[in-house]
Design a protein around this motif. Sequence first.
Motif, PDB file in Angstrom:
ATOM      1  N   VAL A  56       0.841  -1.200   0.000  1.00 25.25           N
ATOM      2  CA  VAL A  56       0.000   0.000   0.000  1.00 25.25           C
ATOM      3  C   VAL A  56       0.874   1.247   0.000  1.00 25.25           C
ATOM      4  O   VAL A  56       0.644   2.194  -0.767  1.00 25.25           O
ATOM      5  CB  VAL A  56      -0.948  -0.008   1.223  1.00 25.25           C
ATOM      6  CG1 VAL A  56      -1.653   1.343   1.362  1.00 25.25           C
ATOM      7  CG2 VAL A  56      -1.978  -1.123   1.104  1.00 25.25           C
ATOM      8  N   LEU A  57       1.914   1.262   0.842  1.00 27.63           N
ATOM      9  CA  LEU A  57       2.785   2.436   0.933  1.00 27.63           C
ATOM     10  C   LEU A  57       3.571   2.625  -0.364  1.00 27.63           C
ATOM     11  O   LEU A  57       3.764   3.757  -0.823  1.00 27.63           O
ATOM     12  CB  LEU A  57       3.734   2.293   2.128  1.00 27.63           C
ATOM     13  CG  LEU A  57       3.066   2.193   3.511  1.00 27.63           C
ATOM     14  CD1 LEU A  57       4.110   2.086   4.603  1.00 27.63           C
ATOM     15  CD2 LEU A  57       2.177   3.406   3.772  1.00 27.63           C
ATOM     16  N   GLU A  58       4.028   1.535  -0.957  1.00 35.53           N
ATOM     17  CA  GLU A  58       4.769   1.655  -2.218  1.00 35.53           C
ATOM     18  C   GLU A  58       3.866   2.144  -3.343  1.00 35.53           C
ATOM     19  O   GLU A  58       4.299   2.911  -4.211  1.00 35.53           O
ATOM     20  CB  GLU A  58       5.392   0.305  -2.578  1.00 35.53           C
ATOM     21  CG  GLU A  58       6.591  -0.049  -1.700  1.00 35.53           C
ATOM     22  CD  GLU A  58       7.261  -1.353  -2.098  1.00 35.53           C
ATOM     23  OE1 GLU A  58       8.438  -1.517  -1.769  1.00 35.53           O
ATOM     24  OE2 GLU A  58       6.601  -2.190  -2.739  1.00 35.53           O
ATOM     25  N   ASN A  59       2.609   1.727  -3.320  1.00 39.10           N
ATOM     26  CA  ASN A  59       1.669   2.235  -4.320  1.00 39.10           C
ATOM     27  C   ASN A  59       1.459   3.737  -4.170  1.00 39.10           C
ATOM     28  O   ASN A  59       1.276   4.456  -5.155  1.00 39.10           O
ATOM     29  CB  ASN A  59       0.334   1.503  -4.205  1.00 39.10           C
ATOM     30  CG  ASN A  59       0.402   0.087  -4.758  1.00 39.10           C
ATOM     31  OD1 ASN A  59       1.419  -0.317  -5.299  1.00 39.10           O
ATOM     32  ND2 ASN A  59      -0.677  -0.657  -4.615  1.00 39.10           N
ATOM     33  N   PHE A  60       1.447   4.236  -2.917  1.00 40.08           N
ATOM     34  CA  PHE A  60       1.332   5.686  -2.695  1.00 40.08           C
ATOM     35  C   PHE A  60       2.476   6.421  -3.379  1.00 40.08           C
ATOM     36  O   PHE A  60       2.288   7.448  -4.028  1.00 40.08           O
ATOM     37  CB  PHE A  60       1.371   6.002  -1.194  1.00 40.08           C
ATOM     38  CG  PHE A  60       0.093   5.694  -0.464  1.00 40.08           C
ATOM     39  CD1 PHE A  60      -1.065   5.347  -1.146  1.00 40.08           C
ATOM     40  CD2 PHE A  60       0.039   5.771   0.923  1.00 40.08           C
ATOM     41  CE1 PHE A  60      -2.231   5.069  -0.461  1.00 40.08           C
ATOM     42  CE2 PHE A  60      -1.128   5.501   1.607  1.00 40.08           C
ATOM     43  CZ  PHE A  60      -2.273   5.144   0.920  1.00 40.08           C
ATOM     44  N   VAL A  61       3.703   5.887  -3.199  1.00 39.87           N
ATOM     45  CA  VAL A  61       4.906   6.572  -3.699  1.00 39.87           C
ATOM     46  C   VAL A  61       5.097   6.312  -5.188  1.00 39.87           C
ATOM     47  O   VAL A  61       5.639   7.146  -5.922  1.00 39.87           O
ATOM     48  CB  VAL A  61       6.143   6.101  -2.894  1.00 39.87           C
ATOM     49  CG1 VAL A  61       7.413   6.720  -3.436  1.00 39.87           C
ATOM     50  CG2 VAL A  61       5.968   6.456  -1.423  1.00 39.87           C
ATOM     51  N   GLY A  62       4.646   5.119  -5.631  1.00 37.74           N
ATOM     52  CA  GLY A  62       4.862   4.755  -7.020  1.00 37.74           C
ATOM     53  C   GLY A  62       6.229   4.165  -7.260  1.00 37.74           C
ATOM     54  O   GLY A  62       6.705   4.121  -8.408  1.00 37.74           O
ATOM     55  N   ARG A  63       6.902   3.727  -6.182  1.00 38.18           N
ATOM     56  CA  ARG A  63       8.247   3.169  -6.294  1.00 38.18           C
ATOM     57  C   ARG A  63       8.396   1.971  -5.362  1.00 38.18           C
ATOM     58  O   ARG A  63       7.768   1.916  -4.303  1.00 38.18           O
ATOM     59  CB  ARG A  63       9.299   4.214  -5.885  1.00 38.18           C
ATOM     60  CG  ARG A  63       9.373   5.404  -6.809  1.00 38.18           C
ATOM     61  CD  ARG A  63      10.142   5.073  -8.062  1.00 38.18           C
ATOM     62  NE  ARG A  63      10.353   6.243  -8.917  1.00 38.18           N
ATOM     63  CZ  ARG A  63      11.044   6.215 -10.033  1.00 38.18           C
ATOM     64  NH1 ARG A  63      11.589   5.090 -10.464  1.00 38.18           N
ATOM     65  NH2 ARG A  63      11.189   7.297 -10.757  1.00 38.18           N
ATOM     66  N   TYR A 116       9.961  13.099  -1.769  1.00 33.29           N
ATOM     67  CA  TYR A 116       9.427  14.180  -2.595  1.00 33.29           C
ATOM     68  C   TYR A 116       9.069  13.586  -3.957  1.00 33.29           C
ATOM     69  O   TYR A 116       9.882  12.894  -4.571  1.00 33.29           O
ATOM     70  CB  TYR A 116      10.462  15.283  -2.771  1.00 33.29           C
ATOM     71  CG  TYR A 116      10.854  15.985  -1.496  1.00 33.29           C
ATOM     72  CD1 TYR A 116      10.257  17.190  -1.129  1.00 33.29           C
ATOM     73  CD2 TYR A 116      11.819  15.441  -0.650  1.00 33.29           C
ATOM     74  CE1 TYR A 116      10.619  17.839   0.040  1.00 33.29           C
ATOM     75  CE2 TYR A 116      12.191  16.079   0.522  1.00 33.29           C
ATOM     76  CZ  TYR A 116      11.576  17.274   0.870  1.00 33.29           C
ATOM     77  OH  TYR A 116      11.926  17.910   2.030  1.00 33.29           O
ATOM     78  N   SER A 117       7.851  13.877  -4.436  1.00 30.70           N
ATOM     79  CA  SER A 117       7.442  13.288  -5.719  1.00 30.70           C
ATOM     80  C   SER A 117       6.253  14.050  -6.294  1.00 30.70           C
ATOM     81  O   SER A 117       5.404  14.558  -5.541  1.00 30.70           O
ATOM     82  CB  SER A 117       7.073  11.819  -5.513  1.00 30.70           C
ATOM     83  OG  SER A 117       6.483  11.275  -6.672  1.00 30.70           O
ATOM     84  N   PRO A 118       6.165  14.097  -7.635  1.00 31.72           N
ATOM     85  CA  PRO A 118       4.970  14.709  -8.248  1.00 31.72           C
ATOM     86  C   PRO A 118       3.765  13.766  -8.208  1.00 31.72           C
ATOM     87  O   PRO A 118       2.658  14.166  -8.545  1.00 31.72           O
ATOM     88  CB  PRO A 118       5.413  14.964  -9.701  1.00 31.72           C
ATOM     89  CG  PRO A 118       6.513  13.984  -9.939  1.00 31.72           C
ATOM     90  CD  PRO A 118       7.188  13.747  -8.629  1.00 31.72           C
ATOM     91  N   HIS A 119       3.967  12.502  -7.792  1.00 33.24           N
ATOM     92  CA  HIS A 119       2.897  11.509  -7.823  1.00 33.24           C
ATOM     93  C   HIS A 119       2.253  11.293  -6.453  1.00 33.24           C
ATOM     94  O   HIS A 119       1.438  10.380  -6.292  1.00 33.24           O
ATOM     95  CB  HIS A 119       3.450  10.165  -8.320  1.00 33.24           C
ATOM     96  CG  HIS A 119       4.229  10.268  -9.593  1.00 33.24           C
ATOM     97  ND1 HIS A 119       3.673  10.730 -10.784  1.00 33.24           N
ATOM     98  CD2 HIS A 119       5.541  10.008  -9.859  1.00 33.24           C
ATOM     99  CE1 HIS A 119       4.603  10.731 -11.720  1.00 33.24           C
ATOM    100  NE2 HIS A 119       5.742  10.308 -11.200  1.00 33.24           N
ATOM    101  N   VAL A 120       2.616  12.109  -5.453  1.00 37.83           N
ATOM    102  CA  VAL A 120       2.075  11.881  -4.104  1.00 37.83           C
ATOM    103  C   VAL A 120       1.288  13.093  -3.632  1.00 37.83           C
ATOM    104  O   VAL A 120       1.461  14.211  -4.142  1.00 37.83           O
ATOM    105  CB  VAL A 120       3.205  11.580  -3.082  1.00 37.83           C
ATOM    106  CG1 VAL A 120       3.991  10.355  -3.484  1.00 37.83           C
ATOM    107  CG2 VAL A 120       4.133  12.777  -2.883  1.00 37.83           C
ATOM    108  N   LEU A 121       0.424  12.860  -2.683  1.00 36.71           N
ATOM    109  CA  LEU A 121      -0.220  13.935  -1.931  1.00 36.71           C
ATOM    110  C   LEU A 121       0.485  14.050  -0.592  1.00 36.71           C
ATOM    111  O   LEU A 121       1.046  13.073  -0.092  1.00 36.71           O
ATOM    112  CB  LEU A 121      -1.703  13.615  -1.700  1.00 36.71           C
ATOM    113  CG  LEU A 121      -2.605  13.598  -2.937  1.00 36.71           C
ATOM    114  CD1 LEU A 121      -4.012  13.190  -2.539  1.00 36.71           C
ATOM    115  CD2 LEU A 121      -2.628  14.955  -3.603  1.00 36.71           C
TER     116      LEU A 121
END
Length: 821
Positions: free
Chosen positions: A47-54, A125-130
């Motif tokens: 779940v956490l990796e899906n949030f980050v996308g990595r 830091y990422s453009p894919h996270v809230l």
Amino acid sequence: MGNRGMEELIPLVNKLQDAFSSIGQSCHLDLPQIAVVGGQSAGKSSVLENFVGRDFLPRGSGIVTRRPLILQLIFSKTEYAEFLHCKSRKFTDFDEVRQEIEAETDRVTGTNKGISPVPINLRVYSPHVLNLTLIDLPGITKVPVGDQPQDIEFQIREMILQFISRESSLILAVTPANMDLANSDALKMAKEVDPQGLRTIGVITKLDLMDEGTDARDVLENKLLPLRRGYIGVVNRSQKDIDGRKDIRAALAAERKFFLSHPAYRHMAERMGTPHLQRVLNQQLTNHIRETLPQLRSKLQSQLLSLEKEVEEYKNFRPDDPARKTKALLQMVQQFGVDFEKRIEGSGDQVDTLELSGGARINRIFHERFPFELVKLCGVRETGLFTPDLAFEAIVKKQVVKLKEPCLKCVDLVIQELINTVRQCTTKLGSYPRLREETERIVTTHIREREGKTKDQILLLIDIELSYINTNHEDFIGFAKQVAFPPVQVIRRGWLTINNISIMKGGSKEYWFVLTAESLSWYKDEEEKEKKYMLPLDNLKIRDVEKGFMSNKHVFAIFNTEQRNVYKDLRQIELACDSQEDVDSWKASFLRAGVYPEKDQTENEDGAQENTFSMDPQLERQVETIRNLVDSYVGIINKSIRDLMPKTIMHLMINNTKDFIHSELLAFLYSSSDQSSLMEESAEQAQRRDEMLRMYHALREALGIIGDISTSTVSTPVPPPVDDTWLQPGPGHSPPPQRRPPSALLPPGRPPSLRAAAPGPPPLLPLPVGAAPGPAPPALAAPPIPSRLGPAGSNDPFAAPPQIPARPARIPPGIPPGVPR
């Protein structure tokens, strides 16, 4: 999100987290955050990796997460990660992030599956996270592996409870769909600390791994085990996908397709999936921070205030400055002298409220313990059958010699109390162990030196009394035997418990006792208006009584030497006090009133009882005359010794010690060792000062951070309690009314599942289905549609469960169930 202030609330808490993590205090501060709880292999890491996308979290068998991971997600145009323990390095390769997590875990816990509550702080830091802050906690386990202790389950449980018990934490309870929800360890622990469900959000993983023909629809619709904040379903990558390095974006697309195409979930697809979960958590954490921020600010301010005074002396502290050491030594010695004097005088902040100490105890020795020892001697006299004048002098001298023992004992008691007082006063010198040790040694040595001089002086006083028997003393009754009886006076007042009254007659009870030279009376209370009884002191004596097995009271008894009842049908009255000191004090008072302790008949050297009985009236009169004369003269000497003893000890020992501390102690300290070693600070004190200063600056920084934030927007209220009585209504049972704002209704004829998602906060609770949730006929391709309207646009995050009619709505024949009318 509202306004700029609200958007910055989560980064604000991130800054606070960093401020306190840098001083090792983050786990002790109640910051608003989301704690992720679940069993091993529940899918927390996915779940956490899906949030980050990595892919960035360690994976493997057994316990993989062995330290709490504080994961701060921050929306940014560039993508990188950084750790608090190595802030200077930016990680762009997320494989290196995983390696650093493993290495940092091993640094604290070792390499063989140990655990630790010390968190690792990771910022992504990422453009894919809230913006989001989560704490990934170790998975709940049952069996120890490797070098793990046998109580590993208890340790992990305690660590998890440490984080989720705080009112400021939201709980993300992760449960796989392919296990019975009733057996979920995550939900069980959440229920323990959050019985009302105010802080718990349910996440159901592995929906794609359920047995064919089963689904989790009832759970996700909040029907099976309702939560106030509801459940959100997600589909993570399989182990095969992870091993094959399947791209997370592709996995999110597959998750979206799964919900849209699955017949049990497609009607709620907009409220399922990782992106929706991320939005929900962002909104709920933001609202939660806003609600807890005023309380957090108040707590930080009170902590800062409590540190202000102690930190003041440390602000410009330089440990190796010789001038500081000299000044500190002077201040310490001066403070020690003041504290010693205050303890002896019983003034200021040195008064012990729990027990007698210092001057109060010495005062009791002088005025209660010492007189008690003297009066005890008066009750043990031997009268010889001589002519009156020779007998008188011999007996008096024998009595006076006996005074030496209680006098020397009094000096020993005072010395012991002085040494105890010195030890108590040197506790403030604990920051400098060598100084404390030397101060105790020097002052104690001086007290021991004064002991010899004081005892010599006291023995000299008694020898002076022995050297001349002054029968012309104005208080001596002389051979005329004209005894002057003093007027009746109160010797003592106080509370005592009569211990041996049977329960049938009222049981033990506390009374207010008044002792005079002639009687012992007791009253209902200290106002002395309602007298219960008055007992004459004639023929009374005192004996000790053993303390009861279950009692914490100390007891002594009064009885009549002529075997008469003392009070009602009692042969003796047992009187109870709270301490042995109180018993001794009351005994001393009874002795002053002429009530002596019980003594066995004295035996002479041959073992035969001494016969003091004589049939010769003239001899009896002579013996009685000598007895009265001895009583009178020994009373004079006792009075003199009682007066001179405290004065001698005060002058030669106590006052002398005070003067020594004020005028000579500093010189002795300088000559005993060099100043540098004397003022060497203890390691504990240096560490305490360092921690206090860091905590002080962290609190100031935290209050400065909070002060920059505006929290004037209105947040969404906490969801109402879940009412599950409507789930299985009985015959004729009407559901309880559910309050909903009028504006929450949709326009007529527009089913929620067909409406496009409205902008604004995403929904937090899945909408329950309608009253006719039967499966759609195979001919219909559309998903089942609720037969009644839900909340507006499915957009009310905290909508109460809808009202379900007590009887089914009438549907015209021919219309398949689930199609809107």
